[in-house]
Write a protein that holds these residues in place. Structure first.
Motif, PDB file in Angstrom:
ATOM      1  N   LEU A  95       0.876  -1.166  -0.147  1.00  0.00           N
ATOM      2  CA  LEU A  95      -0.004  -0.021   0.160  1.00  0.00           C
ATOM      3  C   LEU A  95       0.909   1.278   0.107  1.00  0.00           C
ATOM      4  CD1 LEU A  95      -2.792  -1.145   2.650  1.00  0.00           C
ATOM      5  CD2 LEU A  95      -2.697  -1.521   0.235  1.00  0.00           C
ATOM      6  N   THR A  96       0.380   2.371  -0.745  1.00  0.00           N
ATOM      7  CA  THR A  96       1.088   3.527  -0.503  1.00  0.00           C
ATOM      8  C   THR A  96       1.190   4.198   0.803  1.00  0.00           C
ATOM      9  OG1 THR A  96      -0.781   5.045  -0.883  1.00  0.00           O
ATOM     10  CG2 THR A  96       0.302   3.944  -3.010  1.00  0.00           C
ATOM     11  N   VAL A  97       1.990   5.178   1.131  1.00  0.00           N
ATOM     12  CA  VAL A  97       2.191   5.658   2.291  1.00  0.00           C
ATOM     13  C   VAL A  97       0.829   6.219   2.717  1.00  0.00           C
ATOM     14  CG1 VAL A  97       2.972   7.602   3.307  1.00  0.00           C
ATOM     15  CG2 VAL A  97       4.616   6.218   2.061  1.00  0.00           C
ATOM     16  N   THR A  98       0.039   6.874   1.967  1.00  0.00           N
ATOM     17  CA  THR A  98      -1.335   7.452   2.390  1.00  0.00           C
ATOM     18  C   THR A  98      -2.312   6.212   2.589  1.00  0.00           C
ATOM     19  OG1 THR A  98      -1.017   9.433   1.094  1.00  0.00           O
ATOM     20  CG2 THR A  98      -3.511   8.606   1.569  1.00  0.00           C
ATOM     21  N   GLU A  99      -2.128   5.162   1.890  1.00  0.00           N
ATOM     22  CA  GLU A  99      -3.129   4.108   1.983  1.00  0.00           C
ATOM     23  C   GLU A  99      -2.755   3.293   3.461  1.00  0.00           C
ATOM     24  OE1 GLU A  99      -4.179   3.035  -2.535  1.00  0.00           O
ATOM     25  OE2 GLU A  99      -2.521   2.053  -1.344  1.00  0.00           O
ATOM     26  N   LEU A 132       6.581  13.917   6.562  1.00  0.00           N
ATOM     27  CA  LEU A 132       6.729  12.990   5.287  1.00  0.00           C
ATOM     28  C   LEU A 132       5.783  13.812   4.171  1.00  0.00           C
ATOM     29  CD1 LEU A 132       6.209   9.340   6.483  1.00  0.00           C
ATOM     30  CD2 LEU A 132       8.304  10.599   5.466  1.00  0.00           C
ATOM     31  N   ALA A 133       5.546  14.932   4.378  1.00  0.00           N
ATOM     32  CA  ALA A 133       4.505  15.716   3.343  1.00  0.00           C
ATOM     33  C   ALA A 133       5.118  15.611   1.774  1.00  0.00           C
ATOM     34  CB  ALA A 133       4.570  17.056   3.640  1.00  0.00           C
ATOM     35  N   GLY A 134       4.235  15.195   0.898  1.00  0.00           N
ATOM     36  CA  GLY A 134       4.553  14.834  -0.346  1.00  0.00           C
ATOM     37  C   GLY A 134       5.046  13.364  -0.718  1.00  0.00           C
ATOM     38  N   ARG A 135       5.213  12.585   0.315  1.00  0.00           N
ATOM     39  CA  ARG A 135       5.443  11.055   0.235  1.00  0.00           C
ATOM     40  C   ARG A 135       4.388  10.300   0.007  1.00  0.00           C
ATOM     41  NH1 ARG A 135      11.073  10.456   0.755  1.00  0.00           N
ATOM     42  NH2 ARG A 135      10.705   8.589  -0.637  1.00  0.00           N
ATOM     43  N   GLY A 136       3.333  10.737  -0.105  1.00  0.00           N
ATOM     44  CA  GLY A 136       2.217  10.163   0.380  1.00  0.00           C
ATOM     45  C   GLY A 136       1.592   8.937  -0.884  1.00  0.00           C
ATOM     46  N   ASP A 137       2.129   9.273  -2.150  1.00  0.00           N
ATOM     47  CA  ASP A 137       1.974   8.060  -3.138  1.00  0.00           C
ATOM     48  C   ASP A 137       2.955   7.292  -3.275  1.00  0.00           C
ATOM     49  OD1 ASP A 137      -0.493   9.399  -3.855  1.00  0.00           O
ATOM     50  OD2 ASP A 137       0.109  10.878  -4.964  1.00  0.00           O
ATOM     51  N   ASP A 138       4.145   7.404  -2.702  1.00  0.00           N
ATOM     52  CA  ASP A 138       5.353   6.500  -2.666  1.00  0.00           C
ATOM     53  C   ASP A 138       4.755   5.165  -1.882  1.00  0.00           C
ATOM     54  OD1 ASP A 138       6.480   8.335  -4.044  1.00  0.00           O
ATOM     55  OD2 ASP A 138       7.849   8.763  -2.209  1.00  0.00           O
ATOM     56  N   LEU A 139       5.691   3.914  -2.576  1.00  0.00           N
ATOM     57  CA  LEU A 139       5.390   2.558  -1.568  1.00  0.00           C
ATOM     58  C   LEU A 139       6.428   2.887  -0.607  1.00  0.00           C
ATOM     59  CD1 LEU A 139       5.253   0.702  -4.478  1.00  0.00           C
ATOM     60  CD2 LEU A 139       3.062   0.866  -2.957  1.00  0.00           C
ATOM     61  N   GLN A 145      14.938   4.279   6.161  1.00  0.00           N
ATOM     62  CA  GLN A 145      14.811   3.817   7.574  1.00  0.00           C
ATOM     63  C   GLN A 145      13.916   4.967   8.316  1.00  0.00           C
ATOM     64  OE1 GLN A 145      14.662   1.003   9.501  1.00  0.00           O
ATOM     65  NE2 GLN A 145      14.425   0.025   7.545  1.00  0.00           N
ATOM     66  N   VAL A 146      14.548   5.990   8.485  1.00  0.00           N
ATOM     67  CA  VAL A 146      14.108   7.139   8.993  1.00  0.00           C
ATOM     68  C   VAL A 146      12.723   7.344   8.645  1.00  0.00           C
ATOM     69  CG1 VAL A 146      14.484   9.505   9.722  1.00  0.00           C
ATOM     70  CG2 VAL A 146      16.579   8.113   9.319  1.00  0.00           C
ATOM     71  N   GLU A 147      12.400   7.577   7.310  1.00  0.00           N
ATOM     72  CA  GLU A 147      11.155   7.795   6.791  1.00  0.00           C
ATOM     73  C   GLU A 147      10.182   6.836   7.459  1.00  0.00           C
ATOM     74  OE1 GLU A 147      11.864  10.621   2.965  1.00  0.00           O
ATOM     75  OE2 GLU A 147      12.199   8.341   2.777  1.00  0.00           O
ATOM     76  N   MET A 148      10.579   5.355   7.287  1.00  0.00           N
ATOM     77  CA  MET A 148       9.821   4.380   7.705  1.00  0.00           C
ATOM     78  C   MET A 148       9.551   4.480   9.114  1.00  0.00           C
ATOM     79  SD  MET A 148      10.311   0.804   6.058  1.00  0.00           S
ATOM     80  CE  MET A 148      11.431   0.741   4.682  1.00  0.00           C
TER      81      MET A 148
ATOM     82  N   ALA B 310       0.679  -2.374  -8.010  1.00  0.00           N
ATOM     83  CA  ALA B 310       1.771  -1.796  -6.931  1.00  0.00           C
ATOM     84  C   ALA B 310       1.222  -0.610  -6.264  1.00  0.00           C
ATOM     85  CB  ALA B 310       2.842  -1.367  -7.827  1.00  0.00           C
ATOM     86  N   GLY B 311       0.608  -0.805  -5.086  1.00  0.00           N
ATOM     87  CA  GLY B 311      -0.276   0.424  -4.332  1.00  0.00           C
ATOM     88  C   GLY B 311      -1.461   0.594  -5.105  1.00  0.00           C
TER      89      GLY B 311
END
Lengths: 242, 319
Positions: A95-99, A132-139, A145-148, B310-311
């Protein structure tokens, strides 16, 4: 203590013949900031797992907001307002970050029946909060590691908990990032969220905690004002040796 | 596309398929097409549990055959219209799925898969020893020449029913993917512990998945006695059903309903073609070759080539 938000009494947990936790008493009042420290293998994460329902304690009792938690499934505890982050980030990797954040919103916040929230706006707000603004659509695979760790924290916060247990949310973070997370946690606390912080970074724990609890080999050996607790000879011995 | 327009589109496509099959004026098209449609339902049903929640079920033949045997039993007791019997088969297999889920969902990974395989063996043993439905000798079901509806040829009728079931399965699978339920399934597939900590009632969701998956497999199996007219345990519980059904979503892709649909159409059609042109024994060889091939060239299945899966990427889906 009857007015406590979280009341752990005589909690014990064994793994086969190994006693992981023995007769732990811990009361946390609403709005408190508690630091939980101890050497590796002292039972900190096991205690978190017993409180959050991931593991079942054999003896003792956990009460949260006046309700007995014994045998209650983890997801129901989360719905009652007891959220935790995992020591090793466990994102939903497909799932993406947002999901990732949608899951607790759909399954916890909406379940409480306090009306629907605007999902996308709420996710953006949470991501903004943890940086994490702007990373919402990333997997999650694309995160560092830090962002996770930040995602892990954001997901726990998305459940809008009354008590947040942050299990080593800062391990591996830079000085500046530790400060960012600390600011974030203090702000959450100002909004009324009770926080238990498990951490090895003493600077962060000392700065954050109003009270410090020390576990050593499955027992609680100290509980009190941080400055006094770290001067406790027993605590010094546990950390520095004889 | 919203739910209802999508449903209408599915119906139109299905109507197109039926008309195209009629247009060929070849009765065998319906006979072979039925098998393809049956596999589409099986593959989509398997994917509800295997693709969405990540629990690999090897007991497909069990659910499928229980659906078929429900028909045999109902035929002997009170002959009912076939659509009703299909619902009954779905109910029985759905309950079986629920029971199996309750007993086995503590197991994860390969241990769960072995337990499902064992369930199919137990079900087969049960049927071999149940004389009412033919036991080891098997049961004959008389297929009428035509149906009471418009005097339609019975094979065409079976084809039409299965086509309807395909539409139902596609619509349900797609609805799951876009719902809270689908999000919960995905969370379970990715990390069960974290899902539970995020408030997802994992056991309940897994039971919903096993029951739904089982119910569709049972419904797909219910018309089988009328199709083959003779049903015995070894053919009804054939492992080939399980192998084919698992191969289809893997070839097409497990992340969306389109994967099992594409995989089933491709693999089952090819098998039907080969059965006629070469020999029926080449069937399983084809499955093996295609599986190996697709795992190398399309690890996420055919739909993975188009970036589906993927997502879930549903930005702006305000709910």
């Amino acid at each position: 203590m009857s007015g406590a938000l979280l009341d752990v009494a005589g909690l014990g947990k064994r793994f086969g013949g190994f006693v992981a936790l023995e007769a732990i008493d811990l009361a946390v009042a609403a709005g408190e900031r508690v630091g939980l420290i101890g050497p590796n293998g002292s039972g900190k994460s096991t205690l978190v797992n017993c409180i959050s329902g991931t593991l079942r304690n054999e003896t003792g009792q956990v009460r949260f907001a006046g309700k007995v938690m014994d045998g209650m499934a983890a997801h129901r505890r989360t719905r009652l307002g007891l959220a935790r982050s995992f020591q090793l980030p466990r994102p939903f990797h497909s799932l993406t970050v947002t999901e990732n954040l949608l899951i607790p919103i759909e399954y916890v916040v909406h379940q409480r029946g306090e009306g629907r929230v605007d999902l996308i706006a709420r996710c953006a707000e949470l991501l903004e909060m943890v940086g994490l603004a702007g990373r919402g659509d990333d997997l999650p695979a694309g995160l560092t590691q830090v962002e996770m760790r930040k995602l892990e924290l954001a997901r726990a916060m998305a459940a809008e908990p009354r008590l947040l247990i942050a299990d080593e949310a800062m391990a591996g973070l830079s000085h500046q990032e530790v400060d960012d997370i600390l600011t974030l946690l203090v702000r959450l606390n100002d909004q009324g969220v009770t926080i238990i912080m498990i951490e090895h970074i003493m600077r962060a724990v000392m700065q954050f905690s109003q009270r410090l609890v020390v576990l050593v080999a499955g027992r609680k050996i100290a509980d009190g004002v941080p400055e006094e607790v770290i001067r406790n000879p027993e605590v010094e011995r546990a950390y520095l040796g004889e | 596309m919203r739910g209802f327009p999508f449903f209408l589109t599915c119906l139109l496509v299905a109507a197109g398929v039926f008309l195209a099959a009629r247009w060929t004026e070849n009765g065998y098209v319906f006979f072979a097409g039925y098998v393809v449609l049956q596999y589409i339902v099986l593959a989509i049903a398997w994917n509800i549990l295997g693709g969405y929640t990540g629990y690999v079920n090897f007991g497909i033949a069990g659910f499928f055959a229980i659906g078929a045997y429900t028909t045999v039993a109902v035929e002997k007791l009170v002959p009912l219209p076939l659509p009703v019997v299909m619902l009954a088969g779905g109910a029985v297999s759905g309950l079986l799925g629920l029971g199996m889920g309750y007993l086995t969902l503590r197991l994860r990974g390969v241990f769960f898969s072995i337990a499902t395989l064992a369930m199919a063996v137990v079900a087969q043993t049960f049927m071999v020893n149940w004389d009412f439905v033919g036991g080891s000798a098997g049961a004959f079901t008389i297929r009428p020449m035509t149906t009471p509806y418009f005097g339609m040829d019975y094979i065409r009728y079976l084809f039409l029913l299965m086509l309807g079931l395909v539409v139902l399965a596609v619509v349900v699978a797609r609805a799951i993917e876009r719902s809270r339920l689908g999000d919960g399934f995905a969370a379970i597939r990715d990390d069960e512990l974290a899902a539970e900590a995020s408030g997802v009632p994992t056991l309940r969701l897994k039971l919903i998945a096993t029951a739904m998956s089982g119910a569709f497999m049972g419904m797909a199996g219910a018309p089988l006695p009328f199709y083959v007219t003779y049903l015995d345990p070894p053919s009804a519980f054939s492992l080939a059903y399980a192998v084919n059904t698992i191969a289809m979503p893997l070839i097409g892709g497990t992340a969306s309903w389109m994967g099992p649909l594409i995989g089933a159409v491709l693999l089952a059609s090819l098998q039907q073609l080969v059965t006629v042109t070469i020999s029926s024994a080449v069937n399983l060889l084809i499955v093996g070759l295609m599986l190996v091939g697709f795992i190398i060239i399309a690890p996420r299945g055919i739909i993975g080539w188009f970036g589906i899966g993927a997502g879930k990427r549903r930005r702006g889906r305000g709910r």
